[in-house]
Design an enzyme around this catalytic site. Structure first.
Site, mmCIF file in Angstrom:
data_model
loop_
_atom_site.group_PDB
_atom_site.id
_atom_site.type_symbol
_atom_site.label_atom_id
_atom_site.label_comp_id
_atom_site.label_asym_id
_atom_site.label_seq_id
_atom_site.Cartn_x
_atom_site.Cartn_y
_atom_site.Cartn_z
ATOM 1 N N CYS A 2 0.821 -1.214 0.000
ATOM 2 C CA CYS A 2 0.000 0.000 0.000
ATOM 3 C C CYS A 2 0.859 1.269 0.000
ATOM 4 O O CYS A 2 1.977 1.276 0.491
ATOM 5 C CB CYS A 2 -0.872 0.040 1.243
ATOM 6 S SG CYS A 2 -1.873 -1.409 1.446
ATOM 7 N N ARG A 27 5.003 -0.128 -6.063
ATOM 8 C CA ARG A 27 5.009 -0.919 -4.827
ATOM 9 C C ARG A 27 4.030 -2.079 -4.887
ATOM 10 O O ARG A 27 4.099 -2.987 -4.058
ATOM 11 C CB ARG A 27 4.680 -0.018 -3.634
ATOM 12 C CG ARG A 27 5.729 1.048 -3.413
ATOM 13 C CD ARG A 27 5.263 2.040 -2.397
ATOM 14 N NE ARG A 27 5.154 1.450 -1.088
ATOM 15 C CZ ARG A 27 6.112 1.439 -0.182
ATOM 16 N NH1 ARG A 27 7.268 1.976 -0.466
ATOM 17 N NH2 ARG A 27 5.923 0.899 0.993
ATOM 18 N N TRP A 75 -3.179 -2.587 -1.386
ATOM 19 C CA TRP A 75 -2.813 -3.965 -1.706
ATOM 20 C C TRP A 75 -3.593 -4.811 -0.698
ATOM 21 O O TRP A 75 -3.311 -4.773 0.494
ATOM 22 C CB TRP A 75 -1.305 -4.141 -1.530
ATOM 23 C CG TRP A 75 -0.731 -5.396 -2.070
ATOM 24 C CD1 TRP A 75 -0.401 -5.651 -3.374
ATOM 25 C CD2 TRP A 75 -0.349 -6.574 -1.326
ATOM 26 N NE1 TRP A 75 0.146 -6.904 -3.477
ATOM 27 C CE2 TRP A 75 0.192 -7.489 -2.253
ATOM 28 C CE3 TRP A 75 -0.425 -6.940 0.024
ATOM 29 C CZ2 TRP A 75 0.662 -8.747 -1.869
ATOM 30 C CZ3 TRP A 75 0.042 -8.186 0.391
ATOM 31 C CH2 TRP A 75 0.574 -9.077 -0.548
ATOM 32 N N ASN A 99 -1.793 2.072 5.776
ATOM 33 C CA ASN A 99 -0.953 0.950 5.327
ATOM 34 C C ASN A 99 -0.744 0.012 6.510
ATOM 35 O O ASN A 99 -0.634 0.486 7.640
ATOM 36 C CB ASN A 99 0.440 1.434 4.910
ATOM 37 C CG ASN A 99 0.424 2.218 3.617
ATOM 38 O OD1 ASN A 99 -0.604 2.319 2.967
ATOM 39 N ND2 ASN A 99 1.571 2.769 3.262
ATOM 40 N N GLY A 100 -0.615 -1.277 6.232
ATOM 41 C CA GLY A 100 -0.314 -2.212 7.310
ATOM 42 C C GLY A 100 -1.564 -2.934 7.789
ATOM 43 O O GLY A 100 -2.574 -2.973 7.086
ATOM 44 N N GLU A 479 19.091 -16.647 -8.271
ATOM 45 C CA GLU A 479 18.580 -15.311 -8.590
ATOM 46 C C GLU A 479 18.007 -15.297 -10.021
ATOM 47 O O GLU A 479 16.965 -14.684 -10.272
ATOM 48 C CB GLU A 479 19.710 -14.287 -8.407
ATOM 49 C CG GLU A 479 19.382 -12.862 -8.811
ATOM 50 C CD GLU A 479 18.197 -12.246 -8.068
ATOM 51 O OE1 GLU A 479 17.712 -12.824 -7.094
ATOM 52 O OE2 GLU A 479 17.748 -11.177 -8.518
ATOM 53 N N LYS A 483 14.167 -14.376 -10.907
ATOM 54 C CA LYS A 483 13.790 -13.320 -11.874
ATOM 55 C C LYS A 483 12.799 -13.881 -12.890
ATOM 56 O O LYS A 483 11.796 -13.259 -13.203
ATOM 57 C CB LYS A 483 15.009 -12.771 -12.626
ATOM 58 C CG LYS A 483 15.939 -11.887 -11.874
ATOM 59 C CD LYS A 483 15.435 -10.492 -11.617
ATOM 60 C CE LYS A 483 14.689 -10.386 -10.336
ATOM 61 N NZ LYS A 483 15.352 -10.360 -9.088
ATOM 62 N N GLU A 486 9.367 -14.562 -11.275
ATOM 63 C CA GLU A 486 8.692 -13.326 -10.848
ATOM 64 C C GLU A 486 7.979 -12.632 -11.996
ATOM 65 O O GLU A 486 6.848 -12.190 -11.853
ATOM 66 C CB GLU A 486 9.732 -12.318 -10.296
ATOM 67 C CG GLU A 486 10.087 -12.487 -8.855
ATOM 68 C CD GLU A 486 11.121 -11.446 -8.416
ATOM 69 O OE1 GLU A 486 10.903 -10.825 -7.379
ATOM 70 O OE2 GLU A 486 12.152 -11.261 -9.092
ATOM 71 N N HIS A 502 20.564 -36.100 -7.799
ATOM 72 C CA HIS A 502 19.786 -36.422 -6.599
ATOM 73 C C HIS A 502 18.326 -35.996 -6.755
ATOM 74 O O HIS A 502 17.640 -35.782 -5.759
ATOM 75 C CB HIS A 502 20.423 -35.757 -5.376
ATOM 76 C CG HIS A 502 21.823 -36.215 -5.137
ATOM 77 N ND1 HIS A 502 22.140 -37.517 -4.820
ATOM 78 C CD2 HIS A 502 23.000 -35.555 -5.225
ATOM 79 C CE1 HIS A 502 23.452 -37.630 -4.695
ATOM 80 N NE2 HIS A 502 23.994 -36.463 -4.941
ATOM 81 N N LYS A 601 6.734 -4.494 -4.159
ATOM 82 C CA LYS A 601 8.131 -4.071 -4.110
ATOM 83 C C LYS A 601 8.651 -4.064 -2.684
ATOM 84 O O LYS A 601 9.756 -4.492 -2.409
ATOM 85 C CB LYS A 601 8.244 -2.666 -4.714
ATOM 86 C CG LYS A 601 9.651 -2.120 -4.748
ATOM 87 C CD LYS A 601 10.467 -2.846 -5.784
ATOM 88 C CE LYS A 601 11.917 -2.391 -5.807
ATOM 89 N NZ LYS A 601 12.741 -3.410 -6.477
HETATM 90 C C1 G6P Z 1 10.100 -8.207 -2.341
HETATM 91 C C2 G6P Z 1 10.631 -7.657 -3.653
HETATM 92 C C3 G6P Z 1 11.970 -8.300 -3.976
HETATM 93 C C4 G6P Z 1 12.947 -8.092 -2.834
HETATM 94 C C5 G6P Z 1 12.362 -8.577 -1.500
HETATM 95 C C6 G6P Z 1 13.206 -8.109 -0.335
HETATM 96 O O1 G6P Z 1 9.793 -9.541 -2.480
HETATM 97 O O2 G6P Z 1 9.718 -7.913 -4.700
HETATM 98 O O3 G6P Z 1 12.503 -7.726 -5.156
HETATM 99 O O4 G6P Z 1 14.129 -8.770 -3.105
HETATM 100 O O5 G6P Z 1 11.066 -8.027 -1.302
HETATM 101 O O6 G6P Z 1 13.145 -6.714 -0.272
HETATM 102 P P1 G6P Z 1 14.230 -5.788 0.372
HETATM 103 O O7 G6P Z 1 13.677 -4.392 0.167
HETATM 104 O O8 G6P Z 1 14.302 -6.152 1.821
HETATM 105 O O9 G6P Z 1 15.499 -5.992 -0.345
#
Ligand code: G6P
Length: 606
Positions: A2, A27, A75, A99-100, A479, A483, A486, A502, A601
């Site tokens: 949010c 976000r 959100w 928010n929250g 990673e 990606k 995601e 395995h 985000k």
């Molecule tokens: C969310 C974002 C990721 C990020 C993760 C940790 O899942 O979509 O891209 O890596 O949070 O966020 P931070 O701000 O703690 O790096």
């Protein structure tokens, strides 16, 4: 997640609020809304499911004139994404965005309903509106009513509130969810992220945990957690005004991938002098602390966790001290053993990730000698609550899928390892030289973009993909898989290549592409054997390999040569083609690259 924007000015604020929301879109959200009080003291609002542009259409059809307003991107947590559940929420004279999560919302809701308040939504937020409305009649000011409400609200939240009968005042409260006040001339602003306010101010005041602030056109009054007046420093932001613009790029993610050479130069700027990492890179007194470190515990989530996994190789292989890495949501709920003289390192782009923050707070009681954060957000909770901080200087990262923050985090972690190593007698001359070459090498890797764009066509219609790496490239494979899943929604898994037999080997067929990261290091021969295991089972390999690695394209193997880079920095350079691959696959699939479904985000709730 949010987003909150609020403004109190001598001009109409709807455009400022709308632009602020647009800048918070990254976000992640599913509905948006705005309420403005006009010069007659009447409050009007729009709420829409979907994008901020839908709200913009409503504003064009029916403008909201007025000099004080609050706006929100939601959100969904409590209640589905509907117009009724979108913020702001109202109770008579009171309007609220939030928010929250209010954890005790159900019992408050029951009490307020019993007192005659009628609820229009399924949200936890609406209890704040009714609670403040209820308390407002017993208090002289909105500020006092919110201070009283705060004592009854449990949970992590940030909220902005206005009152039609006090139309010169915004009140904001912070408890676990970030809020910043932006100072203008004859006008002031509030937001959950300074990015929202960059078009109108660069002067920011971060609220601390438990702060409640009264914001008028001409002033700000802050009360701390004990209801005592308190001053918080005003800081000038050095974020670019256009940080929220895509420039010539189609997506923020592509822009941020291409910004990496610049971001890496920025993070290194002034931090390496000759063969020394300047102590100030980690904050005042860092030398005293870092010289005593004998072990490192890294805590992070998502992409930042992968950065920590790479760093483990650097701390143990290069510096020779034990390093453990753990996902914050696991660490915070288990009993762990702290090694003597351990430094707790959190890694976070946003500095507000709820689990990472909770882990840091927990660690304070566990006996770590000190805490350090590698973070991209000055003024964020992690920075304020850690003993030391490495500010990443990656610039605003808007794309939900983290790219430049990851490579910059890696540099920050390597500088930390070198700084600790140097104090233990490590000669870092060669590594310092190599680091200076790194931005140029990343520029070279970015030149692979056209080849990778073509390659992406092979993946766009696949359901699954397997990523393999060994040693410090294993987290890079993780990673790469993260990606891809995601933003393209292709199921992707990463394995340490030695684990193939395995389990994952059973999955190999022509429908399961296997991506391999293969720099020319001491594990290359082992990796080649693993690749052979895939090929002989009919799998198609896509290998990102050092030009000198002796891996060539042939049936079953497509080799993408990556410029030569020293072993230590290879994880950073090999990240680039994997970022590009996921981007171009998502582009072909037509997904929402910058705001992938269901993701946020900044994950400020547990
Ligand atoms: C969310 C974002 C990721 C990020 C993760 C940790 O899942 O979509 O891209 O890596 O949070 O966020 P931070 O701000 O703690 O790096």
């Amino acid at each position: 997640m949010c987003g909150i924007v609020g403004a109190v000015a001598q001009r109409d604020v709807a455009d400022i609020l709308q632009e602020g929301l647009r800048r918070l879109e990254y976000r992640g959200y599913d509905s948006a809304g705005m309420a403005v009080i006009n010069s007659d003291g009447r409050c009007a609002s729009h709420r829409r499911v979907g994008k901020v542009s839908e709200l913009g259409t409503a504003l064009t059809e029916q403008p909201l004139p007025g000099g004080i307003g609050i706006a929100h991107t939601r959100w969904a947590t409590h209640g589905t994404p509907t117009e009724d559940n979108a913020h702001p929420h109202f109770s008579g004279r009171i309007a609220v965005v939030h928010n929250g999560i209010i954890e005790n919302f159900q019992s408050l809701r029951d009490q307020l309903q019993a007192r005659g308040y009628r609820f229009q939504s399924q949200t936890d937020t609406e209890v704040i509106a009714h609670l403040v409305a209820d308390l407002r009649s017993q208090h002289d000011t909105l500020l006092d009513a919110v201070l009283a409400a705060r004592k009854l609200l449990h949970g992590a939240y940030g909220t902005a509130i206005m009152d039609t009968e006090d139309p010169d005042v915004l009140v904001v409260a912070r408890s676990g969810s970030p809020l910043v006040i932006g100072h203008g001339i004859g006008e002031n602003f509030v937001a959950s992220d300074q990015l929202a306010l960059l078009p109108v101010t660069r002067q920011f005041q971060y609220l601390e945990e438990g702060d409640v602030a009264e914001v008028t056109r001409t002033g700000v009054r802050i009360m701390d957690v004990d209801d005592q007046p308190v001053e918080r420093p005003i800081q000038e932001s050095n974020l670019q005004h256009d940080a929220g613009d895509k420039g010539p790029y189609r997506h923020f993610m592509l822009k941020e991938i291409h910004e990496q050479p610049y971001a890496l130069r920025q993070t290194l700027e002034g931090r390496l002098q000759g063969d020394t990492v300047v102590a100030e890179a980690f904050g005042a007194h860092s030398l005293d602390i870092l010289s005593q470190v004998k072990a490192v515990q890294i805590i992070a989530c998502g992409t930042s966790y992968h950065a920590g996994m790479v760093a483990r190789y650097w701390f143990e292989e290069v510096v020779g001290i034990p390093c453990q890495v753990e996902i914050a949501s696991e660490f915070r709920y288990r009993k762990s053993v702290v090694l003597p003289d351990s430094l707790l390192v959190t890694i976070s782009q946003s500095g507000e990730t709820a689990d990472t923050l909770a882990a840091l707070r927990l660690a304070k009681d566990l006996g770590y000698m000190s805490s350090l954060t590698i973070c991209n957000s000055p003024g964020s909770s992690l920075v304020r609550e850690s003993d030391l901080a490495y500010m990443m200087r990656a610039g605003a990262e808007i794309g939900v899928a983290s790219t430049k923050a990851f490579t910059v985090q890696l540099v920050g972690l390597l500088l930390l390892a070198l700084s600790i190593g140097k104090q233990r007698g490590l000669d870092i001359t060669d590594i310092a030289l190599a680091l200076r070459e790194l931005p140029g090498q990343v520029e070279q890797a970015l030149l692979l973009a056209p080849d990778i764009e073509k390659l992406a066509e092979d993946f766009a219609h696949k359901q699954h993909a397997l990523f393999l790496g060994r040693g410090s490239q294993y987290p890079i494979a993780m990673e790469g898989a993260l990606k891809l899943k995601e933003i393209s929604y292709i199921h992707a898994e990463a394995y340490a290549a030695g684990e193939l037999k395995h389990g994952p080997l059973a999955l190999i067929d022509e429908e399961m592409p296997t991506i391999v990261v293969a720099p020319n290091n001491e594990l290359l021969e082992k990796l080649k054997s693993n690749m052979e295991e895939v090929r002989t089972r009919g799998g198609q390999l896509y290998v990102f390999a050092d030009a000198d690695a002796g891996v060539v394209s042939e049936p079953g193997i497509s080799v993408i040569p990556v410029p030569h880079v020293c072993n230590l920095l290879a994880p950073i350079v090999y990240t680039i083609p994997l970022q590009l691959l996921s981007y171009y696959v998502a582009l072909i699939k037509g997904t929402d690259v910058d705001q992938p479904r269901n993701l946020a985000k900044s994950v400020t709730v547990e």
